[in-house]
Scaffold this motif. Structure first.
Motif, PDB file in Angstrom:
ATOM      1  N   ASN A   1       0.854  -1.186   0.000  1.00 23.43           N
ATOM      2  CA  ASN A   1       0.000   0.000   0.000  1.00 23.43           C
ATOM      3  C   ASN A   1       0.885   1.229   0.000  1.00 23.43           C
ATOM      4  N   ASP A   2       0.394   2.324  -0.547  1.00 26.95           N
ATOM      5  CA  ASP A   2       1.149   3.575  -0.513  1.00 26.95           C
ATOM      6  C   ASP A   2       0.182   4.741  -0.626  1.00 26.95           C
TER       7      ASP A   2
ATOM      8  N   GLN B   1       3.981   7.749   2.736  1.00 26.09           N
ATOM      9  CA  GLN B   1       4.242   6.490   3.418  1.00 26.09           C
ATOM     10  C   GLN B   1       3.888   5.302   2.527  1.00 26.09           C
ATOM     11  N   ILE B   2       4.614   4.212   2.733  1.00 23.59           N
ATOM     12  CA  ILE B   2       4.367   2.967   2.012  1.00 23.59           C
ATOM     13  C   ILE B   2       4.419   1.816   3.016  1.00 23.59           C
ATOM     14  N   SER B   3       3.693   0.766   2.713  1.00 22.97           N
ATOM     15  CA  SER B   3       3.821  -0.491   3.452  1.00 22.97           C
ATOM     16  C   SER B   3       4.251  -1.558   2.453  1.00 22.97           C
ATOM     17  N   TYR B   4       5.116  -2.460   2.882  1.00 23.21           N
ATOM     18  CA  TYR B   4       5.692  -3.449   1.977  1.00 23.21           C
ATOM     19  C   TYR B   4       6.024  -4.726   2.738  1.00 23.21           C
TER      20      TYR B   4
ATOM     21  N   SER C   1      -3.014  -1.831   6.113  1.00 21.19           N
ATOM     22  CA  SER C   1      -2.407  -3.011   5.505  1.00 21.19           C
ATOM     23  C   SER C   1      -2.364  -4.114   6.554  1.00 21.19           C
TER      24      SER C   1
ATOM     25  N   THR D   1       6.293  -4.281   6.880  1.00 21.36           N
ATOM     26  CA  THR D   1       6.513  -3.107   7.713  1.00 21.36           C
ATOM     27  C   THR D   1       6.176  -1.850   6.907  1.00 21.36           C
ATOM     28  N   ARG D   2       6.419  -0.678   7.503  1.00 19.75           N
ATOM     29  CA  ARG D   2       6.109   0.593   6.859  1.00 19.75           C
ATOM     30  C   ARG D   2       7.330   1.507   6.870  1.00 19.75           C
ATOM     31  N   SER D   3       7.339   2.411   5.902  1.00 21.24           N
ATOM     32  CA  SER D   3       8.312   3.500   5.875  1.00 21.24           C
ATOM     33  C   SER D   3       7.560   4.777   5.529  1.00 21.24           C
ATOM     34  N   ARG D   4       8.066   5.890   6.040  1.00 26.60           N
ATOM     35  CA  ARG D   4       7.398   7.157   5.766  1.00 26.60           C
ATOM     36  C   ARG D   4       8.419   8.279   5.686  1.00 26.60           C
TER      37      ARG D   4
END
Length: 436
Positions: free
Chosen positions: A225-226, A314-317, A389, A417-420
């Motif tokens: 998701n992003d 932010q993205i989740s991957y 997510s 996990t996520r990054s932002r």
């Protein structure tokens, strides 16, 4: 020949006065041995082929090849069982059957031990639980008859069996535990505003926005998701009569102040969403070292009453070396307001308008897939900032009855996990760069 000489003749089920061959019993054992070994052959191929043909890492492919090779050995053992309970023309036929049974017992024991961790019912449970019971019975029969006596060097045979078992165990441990933990996962995200430009025809200012993403880690990932969201902030300014702590305490008690912020001269914050959108798209992948950038332009009124404009990106991957996502299914968006899609429909007055992405994920170690219920990845997106997510064994619904502990456990298992990243700029600077 002296039929009573125990050193020359070994009687089973009687003595020299009893006809030693019970054909129906011998053939029944032979058929049961062959049936179990052939079933184990097919089952080992079912376990190993997905990893051998489609696993991401070399170690996982080697593990799949080992399972296929063990299936070949069990197939040879099924043929040897025909000779061992037949004319016994091959001296090593009994030892080959014993090796095949030991492999089957080891494989089924691993599967049962993995199943006991979660105790989730799958159709495969009936297969490997039945084969485990069969392998215990088969091992008892072969040990009672000392089937290894036909080979010339039984110690060498035993050493080969132990070495094979250790190699398989080390390969499994390396592919499931060490390698996924050793490969780091890092992301670089950037969000930056550019120089604004005034529109000569309309009373608006065009503001460029650049978004950037790069996989700087050691493992490819799926983008689950992003979202990027541009917000304008309006505030009530004061002379700062109170001290910072009192101002912060009062702001926390009122709605609008973001967590962790404390300002002396600014109060009564109000945020308005100006622009929101997708960056990469759910289901896409990003390999090691691969980068992706996107440029967008949003508009601000020339007389905008915002004091600052901020962007949150932010993205989740999830890691590709731990799971394989069914991207063809996952990439299809399901609008929540579509009444014809009853599974994903939710009345707008309850859920608002949002897009739902849902698809099956399979663990890259097929042993896990054999001992767990199917897992599904769900992503929910809406322009108002809704960004969810999750990974769960439950099919998607809007009831909100999911098990959050299971979701957290599955997110860790698949390395999700996520990054932002974020940036903020004053509207005065933007308007000044546009000559307003």
């Amino acid at each position: 020949m002296d039929l009573e000489d125990r050193t020359a003749v070994c009687w089973h089920g009687g003595d020299s006065g009893t006809w030693p061959d019970r054909a129906w019993k011998r053939r029944s054992i032979m058929l049961l041995m062959m049936a179990g070994l052939l079933a184990s052959t097919v089952f080992s191929a079912v376990i190993g082929w997905p990893d051998a043909s489609g696993a991401l890492t070399f170690a996982q492919r080697i593990t799949g090849v080992l399972f296929i090779f063990s299936g070949v050995v069990q197939g040879a053992a099924a043929i040897a069982a025909l000779d061992y309970w037949g004319k016994r023309q091959g001296r090593a036929s009994g030892a080959i059957v014993l090796l095949g049974v030991i492999i089957a017992l080891t494989t089924d024991s691993i599967l049962l031990s993995l199943w006991l961790e979660e105790r989730e019912y799958t159709h495969y449970l009936l297969v490997y639980a039945s084969l485990w019971c069969w392998s215990i019975w088969a091992l008892f029969i072969l040990v009672r008859e000392k089937s290894w006596k036909g080979i010339p060097q039984p110690k060498t045979f035993a050493a080969g069996v132990v070495a094979t078992a250790l190699l398989t165990a080390l390969s499994l441990a390396y592919s499931t535990m060490y390698q996924p933990a050793a490969a780091p996962m890092h992301f670089t995200l950037k969000a930056k505003f550019g120089k604004a430009w005034k529109d000569r025809r309309l009373p608006f200012v065009h503001v460029p926005l650049t978004l950037y993403m790069k996989n700087t880690g050691g493992v490819p990932v799926y983008i689950v998701n992003d979202i990027y969201t541009v917000r304008g902030r309006a505030a009530l300014y004061s002379e700062g009569e109170e001290d910072l702590t009192a101002e912060w305490r009062n702001s926390v008690e009122r709605e609008g102040r973001r967590e962790g912020e404390a300002e002396l001269y600014v109060d009564r914050l109000r945020y308005t969403t100006i622009s929101s959108g997708r960056f990469s798209g759910s289901g896409n992948s990003l390999d090691v070292g691969q980068e992706y950038s996107l440029e967008r332009v949003f508009q601000l009124p020339s007389d905008a009453r915002y004091d600052t404009v901020s962007v949150e990106f932010q993205i989740s991957y999830m890691r590709k070396d731990r799971g394989k996502l069914d991207v063809d299914e996952f990439r299809v968006p399901h609008p929540s307001w579509n009444e014809r899609d009853s599974r994903y429909y939710c009345p707008p007055e309850i859920c608002g308008e949002q897009l739902v992405y849902h698809g099956r994920v399979r663990h890259n170690n097929n042993l896990i897939n054999m001992t767990r219920k199917p897992r599904y990845v769900t992503a929910v997106w809406s322009p108002d900032g809704r960004f969810i997510s999750s990974i769960s064994s439950l099919r998607f619904d809007f009831s909100g009855t999911g098990d959050y502990r299971e979701e957290r456990r599955e997110l860790e298992r698949y390395g999700a996990t996520r990054s932002r990243a974020g940036s903020e700029i004053s509207v005065a600077e933007l308007l000044g760069s546009a000559g307003v």
